[in-house]
Design a protein around this motif. Structure first.
Motif, PDB file in Angstrom:
ATOM      1  N   THR A  32       0.827  -1.210   0.000  1.00  0.00           N
ATOM      2  CA  THR A  32       0.000   0.000   0.000  1.00  0.00           C
ATOM      3  C   THR A  32       0.858   1.254   0.000  1.00  0.00           C
ATOM      4  O   THR A  32       0.608   2.196  -0.772  1.00  0.00           O
ATOM      5  N   LEU A  33       1.886   1.285   0.837  1.00  0.00           N
ATOM      6  CA  LEU A  33       2.768   2.454   0.886  1.00  0.00           C
ATOM      7  C   LEU A  33       3.562   2.609  -0.409  1.00  0.00           C
ATOM      8  O   LEU A  33       3.732   3.715  -0.913  1.00  0.00           O
ATOM      9  N   ALA A  34       4.024   1.495  -0.967  1.00  0.00           N
ATOM     10  CA  ALA A  34       4.787   1.563  -2.211  1.00  0.00           C
ATOM     11  C   ALA A  34       3.909   2.043  -3.369  1.00  0.00           C
ATOM     12  O   ALA A  34       4.391   2.738  -4.266  1.00  0.00           O
ATOM     13  N   GLU A  35       2.634   1.700  -3.353  1.00  0.00           N
ATOM     14  CA  GLU A  35       1.720   2.185  -4.397  1.00  0.00           C
ATOM     15  C   GLU A  35       1.610   3.708  -4.353  1.00  0.00           C
ATOM     16  O   GLU A  35       1.438   4.358  -5.385  1.00  0.00           O
ATOM     17  N   GLN A  36       1.746   4.294  -3.171  1.00  0.00           N
ATOM     18  CA  GLN A  36       1.768   5.756  -3.065  1.00  0.00           C
ATOM     19  C   GLN A  36       3.002   6.325  -3.767  1.00  0.00           C
ATOM     20  O   GLN A  36       2.941   7.389  -4.374  1.00  0.00           O
ATOM     21  N   LEU A  37       4.122   5.601  -3.675  1.00  0.00           N
ATOM     22  CA  LEU A  37       5.341   6.046  -4.361  1.00  0.00           C
ATOM     23  C   LEU A  37       5.175   5.955  -5.875  1.00  0.00           C
ATOM     24  O   LEU A  37       5.723   6.767  -6.607  1.00  0.00           O
ATOM     25  N   VAL A  38       4.401   4.974  -6.338  1.00  0.00           N
ATOM     26  CA  VAL A  38       4.108   4.870  -7.770  1.00  0.00           C
ATOM     27  C   VAL A  38       3.292   6.077  -8.209  1.00  0.00           C
ATOM     28  O   VAL A  38       3.588   6.714  -9.223  1.00  0.00           O
TER      29      VAL A  38
END
Length: 99
Positions: A32-38
């Motif tokens: 979920t957090l990495a999707e924010q970086l995307v």
């Protein structure tokens, strides 16, 4: 514990499929957090996919994910050094986790 890899020159986060392992809360939160970086253009993708040991060993970085350690870098695998600089990145690559 789950494992994740940074690949493609630091542009993608990948995890092995959860078919035969626990899909841990920390791994799900990391996705979920990495999707924010995307969405911010800091990563190009986050994927959960079939991976071979050979694929995994080609990763730029490796980390263990789990409730007891949260995120723990892996710096060596089978006598092979994976990373040599374990300093935290600049503020531009950190994600605030609101609790």
């Amino acid at each position: 514990m789950n494992v994740a890899f940074v690949v493609n020159g630091g542009k993608e986060l990948v995890m092995p499929r959860f078919d035969n392992v626990l899909n841990g809360c920390t791994a799900k939160r990391t996705i979920t957090l990495a999707e924010q970086l995307v969405s911010k253009g800091m990563l190009i993708s986050v994927r959960v996919m079939d991976m071979t040991v050979e694929d995994e060993k080609k990763g730029d970085e490796m980390m263990l994910l789990g409730s007891g350690v949260l995120v723990k870098p892996v710096i060596q695998w089978d006598e092979e050094v994976i990373a040599d600089d374990m300093s935290s990145g600049p503020p531009s690559v950190r994600v605030l986790v609101p609790y």
